[in-house]
Design a protein around this motif. Structure first.
Motif, PDB file in Angstrom:
ATOM      1  N   LYS A 154       0.867  -1.180   0.000  1.00  0.00           N
ATOM      2  CA  LYS A 154       0.000   0.000   0.000  1.00  0.00           C
ATOM      3  C   LYS A 154       0.905   1.232   0.000  1.00  0.00           C
ATOM      4  N   TRP A 213      -3.845   1.593  -9.894  1.00  0.00           N
ATOM      5  CA  TRP A 213      -4.061   0.683 -11.011  1.00  0.00           C
ATOM      6  C   TRP A 213      -3.247   1.098 -12.232  1.00  0.00           C
ATOM      7  N   HIS A 245      -7.250  -3.092  -4.368  1.00  0.00           N
ATOM      8  CA  HIS A 245      -7.771  -1.849  -3.786  1.00  0.00           C
ATOM      9  C   HIS A 245      -6.840  -0.727  -4.246  1.00  0.00           C
ATOM     10  N   GLU A 297      -6.008   3.268  -5.229  1.00  0.00           N
ATOM     11  CA  GLU A 297      -6.401   4.625  -4.838  1.00  0.00           C
ATOM     12  C   GLU A 297      -6.959   5.434  -6.005  1.00  0.00           C
ATOM     13  N   GLN A 318      -9.038   4.287  -8.258  1.00  0.00           N
ATOM     14  CA  GLN A 318     -10.280   3.673  -8.718  1.00  0.00           C
ATOM     15  C   GLN A 318     -11.395   3.932  -7.701  1.00  0.00           C
ATOM     16  N   ALA A 338     -13.777   2.032  -6.764  1.00  0.00           N
ATOM     17  CA  ALA A 338     -14.149   0.825  -6.026  1.00  0.00           C
ATOM     18  C   ALA A 338     -13.068  -0.223  -6.267  1.00  0.00           C
ATOM     19  N   PRO A 339     -13.046  -1.296  -5.470  1.00  0.00           N
ATOM     20  CA  PRO A 339     -12.057  -2.352  -5.703  1.00  0.00           C
ATOM     21  C   PRO A 339     -12.209  -2.967  -7.092  1.00  0.00           C
ATOM     22  N   ASP A 342     -16.766  -3.642  -0.492  1.00  0.00           N
ATOM     23  CA  ASP A 342     -15.458  -3.296   0.051  1.00  0.00           C
ATOM     24  C   ASP A 342     -15.169  -4.234   1.215  1.00  0.00           C
ATOM     25  N   GLU A 343     -13.964  -4.129   1.739  1.00  0.00           N
ATOM     26  CA  GLU A 343     -13.550  -4.959   2.865  1.00  0.00           C
ATOM     27  C   GLU A 343     -13.258  -4.096   4.077  1.00  0.00           C
ATOM     28  N   PRO A 388      -8.967  -3.491   3.782  1.00  0.00           N
ATOM     29  CA  PRO A 388      -8.673  -3.656   2.355  1.00  0.00           C
ATOM     30  C   PRO A 388      -7.258  -4.153   2.100  1.00  0.00           C
ATOM     31  N   SER A 406      -4.950  -5.827  -0.990  1.00  0.00           N
ATOM     32  CA  SER A 406      -4.813  -6.232  -2.395  1.00  0.00           C
ATOM     33  C   SER A 406      -3.996  -7.510  -2.456  1.00  0.00           C
TER      34      SER A 406
END
Length: 343
Positions: free
Chosen positions: A259, A263, A289, A291, A293, A295-296, A316-317, A320, A322
């Motif tokens: 993190k 994308w 996940h 930043e 976008q 949504a995931p 979502d979680e 979160p 990835s």
């Protein structure tokens, strides 16, 4: 909610019971809005397929054309005459023109020697197919008696097990408890993330094989954790570096991404990974996940072909994370981990 038609790829080695299973499923009321593409008997017509099944006396059907039959159960069946993508396009356009019933899902039965990877990859490369269909799950049948030997002796059978979302152990009435348990353990070592179910005489609740992928049709909600089916543990002991697998060895591992993540930075890395490792990359699945976008994202790739990501709007979680699941044959885990962690 993704409105594309969900596709179930039903495969399994020769004689593992795919056709018996499919015939039973077609008789189940829960399957009434299903279209099926059958690619098992070459030039044999649908009448011959059903005549050889235990559904013969129960089937009433209506021929829509020379290779398409509408069963009384509401299932639409066709034999594969041309390329698979051509048949899928033909079904979709006939559906849009109301020339056939509006089926809600598609099952593709492959030949027993089929490697599911190229089939999935070819479909992902077809713009019309990609925009109208989505992969729900790869379902694989394994013979309880001979499956262990088939996996050992045939790379096609091994690949089928490796990329499966659902593994169905068939002919359990003919196998000993020891044979079944040994097969189950072997399947776990190859594909820890796949669910396993026993099948007796082709009988199986359809809920185990349809609508088991990224979206739950009943709730119309994304179920990415279920779809990802990430291995619950790693095969590499803690504190040791991953080793390069032998050429025919199937490996599966999960990479937890750092993190923050964007994308726009990860996408070219995934593309490059597919190009470099595509020959041996049987399947890649991930939840991202990012930043940049709203949504995931659910990402998916097979061999050289990455699938367009799916935006998981409304999901979502709490924490979160990835993560990307890699399944490959003879791939260098350490190299791939380094590649992904450089994002």
């Amino acid at each position: 909610m993704d409105k594309r038609i969900p596709v179930t790829l039903l495969t399994g080695f020769l004689g593992s019971g795919k056709t018996t299973l499919l015939n039973k499923l077609l008789h189940d009321p829960a399957m009434k809005d299903t279209a099926v593409i059958i690619n098992e008997l070459g030039d044999a017509g649908l009448d011959q397929i059903f005549a050889n099944s235990n559904l013969a006396e129960n089937i009433e059907n209506e021929h829509i054309d020379d290779n398409t039959v509408l069963l009384s159960s509401g299932c639409l069946c066709c034999t594969l005459k041309n390329e698979l993508a051509d048949t899928m396009r033909d079904l979709f356009f006939k559906r849009a023109l109301q020339a056939i019933p509006e089926f809600k899902r598609l099952i593709i039965e492959t030949t027993g020697m089929a490697d599911p990877g190229p089939i999935l990859g070819n479909l992902m490369n077809e713009p019309v197919i990609e925009s109208t269909y989505r992969l729900d799950a790869v379902v694989v049948t394994i013979d309880a008696v001979y499956g262990l030997q088939q996996i050992t002796d045939n790379i096609e059978a091994l690949k089928q097990v490796a990329v499966a979302d659902v593994l169905l152990i068939t002919k359990t009435d003919l196998a000993t408890v020891e044979q079944i348990n040994e097969l189950k353990e072997k399947l776990i070592t190859i594909n820890l993330g796949a669910t396993q179910h026993r099948v007796l005489n082709g009988e199986l609740d359809p809920q185990f094989v349809i609508d088991v992928g990224l979206f739950d049709i009943a709730t119309k909600q994304a179920e990415p954790q279920r779809w990802l089916r990430a291995p619950l543990k790693t095969a590499t002991p803690k504190g040791t570096l991953p080793q390069k697998a032998h050429d025919d060895e199937i490996v599966s591992f999960t990479v937890f991404m750092p993190k923050p993540l964007n994308w726009r930075d990860l996408k070219p890395v995934i593309l490059n990974l597919c190009q470099i490792h595509g020959k041996n990359l049987l399947r890649l699945k991930g939840i991202i996940h990012a930043e940049d976008q709203p949504a995931p994202l659910a990402i998916h790739a097979v061999h050289f072909t990455p699938y367009p990501p799916t935006l998981l709007e409304g999901w979502d979680e709490d924490e979160p994370i990835s993560r990307i699941v890699i399944i490959g044959k003879g791939i260098d885990e350490l190299t791939i981990r380094k590649t992904l962690m450089q994002v």
